[in-house]
Design an enzyme around this catalytic site. Structure first.
Site, mmCIF file in Angstrom:
data_model
loop_
_atom_site.group_PDB
_atom_site.id
_atom_site.type_symbol
_atom_site.label_atom_id
_atom_site.label_comp_id
_atom_site.label_asym_id
_atom_site.label_seq_id
_atom_site.Cartn_x
_atom_site.Cartn_y
_atom_site.Cartn_z
ATOM 1 C CG HIS A 41 -4.671 10.465 3.231
ATOM 2 N ND1 HIS A 41 -5.782 10.337 4.042
ATOM 3 C CD2 HIS A 41 -3.816 9.478 3.623
ATOM 4 C CE1 HIS A 41 -5.608 9.322 4.885
ATOM 5 N NE2 HIS A 41 -4.426 8.785 4.640
ATOM 6 C CG ASP B 77 -2.143 0.901 0.985
ATOM 7 O OD1 ASP B 77 -2.436 1.223 -0.175
ATOM 8 O OD2 ASP B 77 -2.794 1.281 1.973
ATOM 9 C CB THR C 93 -6.440 7.606 1.887
ATOM 10 O OG1 THR C 93 -6.244 6.505 2.762
ATOM 11 C CG2 THR C 93 -7.834 8.165 2.040
ATOM 12 C CD GLN D 115 -3.260 4.424 11.090
ATOM 13 O OE1 GLN D 115 -4.496 4.476 11.038
ATOM 14 N NE2 GLN D 115 -2.486 4.896 10.146
ATOM 15 C CD GLU E 79 -5.650 2.787 0.000
ATOM 16 O OE1 GLU E 79 -4.879 2.177 -0.776
ATOM 17 O OE2 GLU E 79 -5.457 2.877 1.217
ATOM 18 C CD GLU F 11 -6.472 4.426 4.953
ATOM 19 O OE1 GLU F 11 -5.797 3.659 4.244
ATOM 20 O OE2 GLU F 11 -5.984 5.155 5.852
ATOM 21 C CG ASP G 209 -5.803 0.015 3.732
ATOM 22 O OD1 ASP G 209 -5.873 -1.091 4.286
ATOM 23 O OD2 ASP G 209 -4.870 0.828 3.925
ATOM 24 N NE ARG H 9 4.731 13.389 11.228
ATOM 25 C CZ ARG H 9 4.060 12.454 10.568
ATOM 26 N NH1 ARG H 9 3.836 11.285 11.112
ATOM 27 N NH2 ARG H 9 3.637 12.684 9.338
HETATM 28 CA CA CA Z 1 -4.156 2.777 3.032
#
Ligand code: CA
Length: 441
Positions: free
Chosen positions: A147, A140, A373, A253, A214, A212, A246, A156
């Protein structure tokens, strides 16, 4: 070199009348491949390869048997008649184009082959679609800079886009065993979750389950270990594209992803659409690949004249959500967001293949490359609930009056995609549906 030929002529019409309606995803200009069983057939029955045409499937086992074909095309149909799409993918672009031309001619109005093929049609409503082929390795990527920037800000705030992003097509190795076809029922995953103010993590069902939006590129044939696929050949290694969801657990995560990247927050399930839209069918929707001003040009191994002229593909993508309440009321669901592949992606398909193999890594038939994504630059173009709901802080109000920050049990997520361009017939991808079941706690 023009990628267009007679099969793309927007004036072509089919003797399959449902293929001529303006909003069909499967006019005679598309001709996507998939594998299916007739409803009622069991697991022991061999999967058949078919081509979607209007609301029908052309059964290629029957078509090879019951219809006359040219001496050139007949042997190319053998793997398709045997139900082995991967073997057909290995034959390469000249074979794909010859079969595409033959199918186009046979399905076009007034074709002499029409009467032979009528009995080879099965309504799509009477088939169960399967995976188009066995998926080998799954990689992936992370090709939408929009995104990457939005999500990067959440993880962050001071440093949303890492400096490697504009140089390296970022990716990670995923897991193929949990990839399923549209209609997939997916268990909400369990996992370690550490809340920000908690001293220790706990094991629990994910409460921030997300999708997601995709695309997935299906590799037709690969390369020897130690060799590279250059930009000039990269697209010849891709058979076509599918929609790809996805699924991601946003609370698992952040706790697990450093330092080696996503793991259990991603590998509990991914869903593909069943019809592979070939790169040949997508030829009229090509666009130049351009870097925005101020962005670095790709390194030479990620650059080619063809990529600059036509490396991007314009595909309109959509996410729909149908809750259980909507399903009971026979409401088709709400459209949550939409984006366009060409404007969402920072890297093209050819660049993903060239980059993946630049170190000598060998790709193989049936490998799937996810684009990442595909969020667009505007609000409302986020390809995940994480983006649309601002990380869970701003719930969406659905037309049913229900609120959603993330995906609830019983929800069905539906991805759709279609292509439109001046002078071309609209083609589409069909649907990629997945429904979430409660966790096994
Ligand atoms: Ca993904």
């Amino acid at each position: 070199m023009s990628l267009l030929d007679a099969t793309h002529d927007p004036a072509l019409r089919s003797w399959v009348t449902s293929a001529n309606t303006p909003d069909t995803d499967f006019p005679v200009q598309n001709l996507p491949f998939g594998r299916f069983r007739r409803k009622g057939e069991g697991q022991q029955d061999t999967l058949r390869v078919g081509v979607a045409i209007g609301d029908q499937v052309l059964d290629l086992r029957l078509a090879a048997e019951l219809c006359p074909w040219s001496n050139e095309v007949a042997p190319l149909l053998d793997p398709l008649a045997a139900g082995d799409l991967a073997a057909f993918m290995r034959l390469g672009r000249p074979a794909w184009r010859a079969v595409r031309a033959a199918l186009s001619a046979a399905l076009t109005a007034d074709s002499e082959q029409g009467p032979f093929l009528e009995s080879c049609l099965v309504p799509q409503a009477d088939v169960q679609m399967a995976m188009p082929c066995e998926i080998g390795d799954y990689t992936d990527f992370y090709t939408s800079i929009h995104h990457a920037t939005t999500v990067g800000k959440m993880f962050r705030p001071d440093n949303p886009l890492l400096p490697n992003y504009t140089w390296v097509p970022i990716g990670y190795h995923g897991r193929s065993s949990s990839i399923g076809v549209s209609g997939q029922l997916l268990r909400r995953p369990m996992g370690q979750v550490k809340l920000i103010d908690a001293a220790e993590p706990v094991l629990r069902a994910s409460s921030r389950l997300d999708y997601e939006l995709e695309l997935g590129a299906l590799m037709a044939h690969g390369n020897e270990l130690g060799s590279r696929i250059g930009m000039d050949k990269a697209e010849d290694h891709i058979f076509g594209l599918v929609l790809f969801n996805d699924w991601s657990a946003r609370d698992i995560q952040p706790w697990e992803y450093q330092p080696l990247g996503p793991f259990l927050s991603k590998n509990f399930g991914s869903t593909v659409s069943p019809w592979v839209v070939t790169l040949d069918a997508l030829a009229p929707f090509r666009q130049p690949f351009v870097r925005a001003e101020g962005q670095p040009q790709p390194l030479p191994y990620l650059d080619s004249a063809h990529n600059r002229e036509a490396g991007a593909i314009s595909i309109e993508l959509e996410v729909w959500l149908q809750t259980q309440k909507m399903q009971k009321a026979q409401h088709p669901g709400d459209r949550l967001a939409g984006s366009n592949y060409a404007s969402a992606a920072y890297w093209t398909l050819a660049q993903l293949v060239a980059h993946h193999t630049v170190n000598g890594c060998n790709l193989r038939t049936g490998d799937l490359l996810g684009t990442g994504t595909l969020s667009g630059p505007e609000p409302g173009q986020g390809g995940s609930m994480l983006e649309l709901g601002h990380g869970g802080r701003q719930a969406l109000t659905l037309s049913s009056g229900e609120l959603r920050s993330f995906i609830e049990d019983g929800d069905t997520v539906i991805l759709r995609g279609h292509c439109m361009a001046e002078g071309a017939r609209r083609i589409g991808f069909g649907e990629c549906r997945g429904t979430v079941l409660p966790a096994l706690t």
